[in-house]
Design an enzyme around this catalytic site. Sequence first.
Site, PDB file in Angstrom:
ATOM      1  N   ARG A  53       0.843  -1.216   0.000  1.00  0.00           N
ATOM      2  CA  ARG A  53       0.000   0.000   0.000  1.00  0.00           C
ATOM      3  C   ARG A  53       0.877   1.265   0.000  1.00  0.00           C
ATOM      4  NH1 ARG A  53      -0.612   4.671   2.788  1.00  0.00           N
ATOM      5  NH2 ARG A  53      -0.092   3.559   4.702  1.00  0.00           N
ATOM      6  N   HIS A 109       9.308   7.111   8.228  1.00  0.00           N
ATOM      7  CA  HIS A 109       9.869   7.176   6.879  1.00  0.00           C
ATOM      8  C   HIS A 109      11.341   7.583   6.991  1.00  0.00           C
ATOM      9  CE1 HIS A 109       6.169   6.934   4.208  1.00  0.00           C
ATOM     10  NE2 HIS A 109       5.679   6.867   5.429  1.00  0.00           N
ATOM     11  N   CYS A 127       4.364   9.341   0.074  1.00  0.00           N
ATOM     12  CA  CYS A 127       2.955   9.749   0.107  1.00  0.00           C
ATOM     13  C   CYS A 127       2.705  10.751  -1.012  1.00  0.00           C
ATOM     14  CB  CYS A 127       2.607  10.363   1.460  1.00  0.00           C
ATOM     15  SG  CYS A 127       0.926  11.014   1.509  1.00  0.00           S
TER      16      CYS A 127
HETATM   17  P1  HMG Z   1     -13.452  14.199  -1.573  1.00  0.00           P
HETATM   18  O1  HMG Z   1     -13.287  14.651  -2.958  1.00  0.00           O
HETATM   19  O2  HMG Z   1     -13.539  15.223  -0.498  1.00  0.00           O
HETATM   20  O3  HMG Z   1     -14.648  13.181  -1.424  1.00  0.00           O
HETATM   21  O4  HMG Z   1     -12.233  13.213  -1.246  1.00  0.00           O
HETATM   22  P2  HMG Z   1     -16.183  13.281  -1.732  1.00  0.00           P
HETATM   23  O5  HMG Z   1     -16.889  12.488  -0.684  1.00  0.00           O
HETATM   24  O6  HMG Z   1     -16.606  14.700  -1.985  1.00  0.00           O
HETATM   25  O7  HMG Z   1     -16.296  12.462  -3.123  1.00  0.00           O
HETATM   26  C1  HMG Z   1     -15.694  12.918  -4.312  1.00  0.00           C
HETATM   27  C2  HMG Z   1     -15.589  11.777  -5.302  1.00  0.00           C
HETATM   28  O8  HMG Z   1     -14.768  10.726  -4.769  1.00  0.00           O
HETATM   29  C3  HMG Z   1     -16.923  11.125  -5.614  1.00  0.00           C
HETATM   30  O9  HMG Z   1     -16.830  10.620  -6.942  1.00  0.00           O
HETATM   31  C4  HMG Z   1     -16.961   9.964  -4.661  1.00  0.00           C
HETATM   32  O10 HMG Z   1     -17.788   8.919  -5.098  1.00  0.00           O
HETATM   33  C5  HMG Z   1     -15.509   9.520  -4.663  1.00  0.00           C
HETATM   34  P3  HMG Z   1     -17.367  11.456  -8.216  1.00  0.00           P
HETATM   35  O11 HMG Z   1     -18.811  11.721  -7.905  1.00  0.00           O
HETATM   36  O12 HMG Z   1     -16.533  12.717  -8.286  1.00  0.00           O
HETATM   37  O13 HMG Z   1     -17.106  10.503  -9.356  1.00  0.00           O
HETATM   38  N1  HMG Z   1     -15.120   8.821  -3.434  1.00  0.00           N
HETATM   39  C6  HMG Z   1     -14.543   7.602  -3.407  1.00  0.00           C
HETATM   40  N2  HMG Z   1     -14.189   6.753  -4.392  1.00  0.00           N
HETATM   41  C7  HMG Z   1     -13.630   5.579  -4.013  1.00  0.00           C
HETATM   42  N3  HMG Z   1     -13.373   5.244  -2.726  1.00  0.00           N
HETATM   43  C8  HMG Z   1     -13.728   6.077  -1.733  1.00  0.00           C
HETATM   44  C9  HMG Z   1     -14.320   7.305  -2.052  1.00  0.00           C
HETATM   45  N4  HMG Z   1     -14.777   8.343  -1.324  1.00  0.00           N
HETATM   46  C10 HMG Z   1     -15.254   9.256  -2.182  1.00  0.00           C
HETATM   47  N5  HMG Z   1     -13.473   5.719  -0.460  1.00  0.00           N
HETATM   48  C11 HMG Z   1     -11.300  11.337  -0.099  1.00  0.00           C
HETATM   49  C12 HMG Z   1     -12.135  12.590   0.028  1.00  0.00           C
HETATM   50  C13 HMG Z   1     -10.947  10.902   1.307  1.00  0.00           C
HETATM   51  C14 HMG Z   1     -12.133  10.266  -0.806  1.00  0.00           C
HETATM   52  C15 HMG Z   1     -10.037  11.651  -0.944  1.00  0.00           C
HETATM   53  O14 HMG Z   1      -9.412  12.781  -0.395  1.00  0.00           O
HETATM   54  C16 HMG Z   1      -9.054  10.514  -0.970  1.00  0.00           C
HETATM   55  O15 HMG Z   1      -9.327   9.471  -1.529  1.00  0.00           O
HETATM   56  N6  HMG Z   1      -7.862  10.688  -0.362  1.00  0.00           N
HETATM   57  C17 HMG Z   1      -6.893   9.621  -0.255  1.00  0.00           C
HETATM   58  C18 HMG Z   1      -5.530  10.147  -0.076  1.00  0.00           C
HETATM   59  C19 HMG Z   1      -4.566   9.009   0.153  1.00  0.00           C
HETATM   60  O16 HMG Z   1      -4.867   7.863  -0.058  1.00  0.00           O
HETATM   61  N7  HMG Z   1      -3.340   9.364   0.595  1.00  0.00           N
HETATM   62  C20 HMG Z   1      -2.326   8.407   0.850  1.00  0.00           C
HETATM   63  C21 HMG Z   1      -2.584   7.569   2.068  1.00  0.00           C
HETATM   64  S1  HMG Z   1      -2.229   8.406   3.612  1.00  0.00           S
HETATM   65  C22 HMG Z   1      -0.541   8.114   3.828  1.00  0.00           C
HETATM   66  O17 HMG Z   1       0.118   7.609   2.970  1.00  0.00           O
HETATM   67  C23 HMG Z   1       0.047   8.398   5.176  1.00  0.00           C
HETATM   68  C24 HMG Z   1       0.211   7.125   6.023  1.00  0.00           C
HETATM   69  O18 HMG Z   1       1.029   6.171   5.371  1.00  0.00           O
HETATM   70  C25 HMG Z   1       0.836   7.479   7.368  1.00  0.00           C
HETATM   71  C26 HMG Z   1       2.111   8.278   7.263  1.00  0.00           C
HETATM   72  O19 HMG Z   1       3.000   7.917   6.496  1.00  0.00           O
HETATM   73  O20 HMG Z   1       2.182   9.269   7.995  1.00  0.00           O
HETATM   74  C27 HMG Z   1      -1.140   6.474   6.300  1.00  0.00           C
HETATM   75 MG    MG Z   2       3.360   6.213   5.329  1.00  0.00          MG
END
Ligand code: HMG
Ligand code: MG
Length: 299
Positions: free
Chosen positions: A15, A209, A240
């Site tokens: 992931r 990291h 990220c």
């Molecule tokens: P948003 O745009 O605010 O969401 O995004 P929304 O509810 O307004 O929906 C917008 C669109 O997204 C809609 O589709 C929804 O259906 C769709 P449209 O009508 O435009 O076609 N949608 C989804 N689709 C699939 N799966 C879902 C989902 N939710 C809404 N679950 C949202 C909000 C959270 C979805 C967005 O910001 C997002 O997906 N962010 C993910 C970011 C991410 O994955 N970052 C990396 C992981 S975090 C990380 O790496 C740090 C970590 O490792 C710890 C560390 O290292 O510190 C964990």
């Molecule tokens: Mg991470």
Amino acid sequence: MAFPPSVRLVEVGPRDGLQNEPEAIATETKLELIDRLGAAGLAHIEAASFVSPKWVPQMADHHEVMTGLRRREGIVYSALTPNLKGLEAALECGVEEVAVFGAASETFSRKNINCSVAESLERFAPVLERAREANVRVRGYVSCVLGCPYEGEIASAKVAEVAKALHDMGCYEISLGDTIGTGTPLKAKRMLEAVARDVPLTRLAAHFHDTYGQALANLYAVLEEGVAVIDSSVAGLGGCPYAKGASGNVASEDVVYLLNGLGIQSGIDLDQLAATGHWITQAIGRPNRSKVGVALAAK
Ligand code: HMG
Ligand code: MG
């Protein structure tokens, strides 16, 4: 405090390690990676992310990954779920554990999940409730615990506040993410102490990291404090998408080598893990960022 006798590694390579890759990686490659990691003894593997494919295209095959797993007994395969939509999709795949991910930085929270920290916690509450109904465990992440790419210094009190909120909500474990790898050992130790005043140490994990080459030193510092869960990524893969310049997690091979040297059990076969790191970096055309992996391959 003394070192823990054993440490549980949470392998986040499939992931965190792959989410930032610009070219689509074949689902079968991801599945083989997960299978090889399981064979090497990793008992907790973060396999996918049910986030918006517009935000993180590389994780768009979450359904195929979670339903295609060649499941091994005793291994937990988890997935990120930022909201109810993600959780429902993960439940359809028969997931047994998920993770919500918040941050100690307001700006990072907005950039990463498009809402404030307070709004993210409001969003997670129904995820926790639905997961409880479905008998699915939830892990909680706090990002930017030792620095933020947008805000710089982050107060440990803020990290503790978010970690406590996630714990109170029902997250069984809180993973503390040094997302951009700017932490140093004393800082890591002090941050941990601040969080441990509000969340039992046994519920805390270190997710460091290695951007500035400090991850192993930081891990040593928190191991000394008794932390017994470490997130890592095979071959040090990753970054990220919403933290520019952040390199991969600390390499799993390097962590296992450190643990072996300290006499701390992890249950992982280092040679098999290093071979997996070698294989995946070749498969996706990335350099192997595990020093141990590179050293073992040169033997
Ligand atoms: P948003 O745009 O605010 O969401 O995004 P929304 O509810 O307004 O929906 C917008 C669109 O997204 C809609 O589709 C929804 O259906 C769709 P449209 O009508 O435009 O076609 N949608 C989804 N689709 C699939 N799966 C879902 C989902 N939710 C809404 N679950 C949202 C909000 C959270 C979805 C967005 O910001 C997002 O997906 N962010 C993910 C970011 C991410 O994955 N970052 C990396 C992981 S975090 C990380 O790496 C740090 C970590 O490792 C710890 C560390 O290292 O510190 C964990
Ligand atoms: Mg991470």
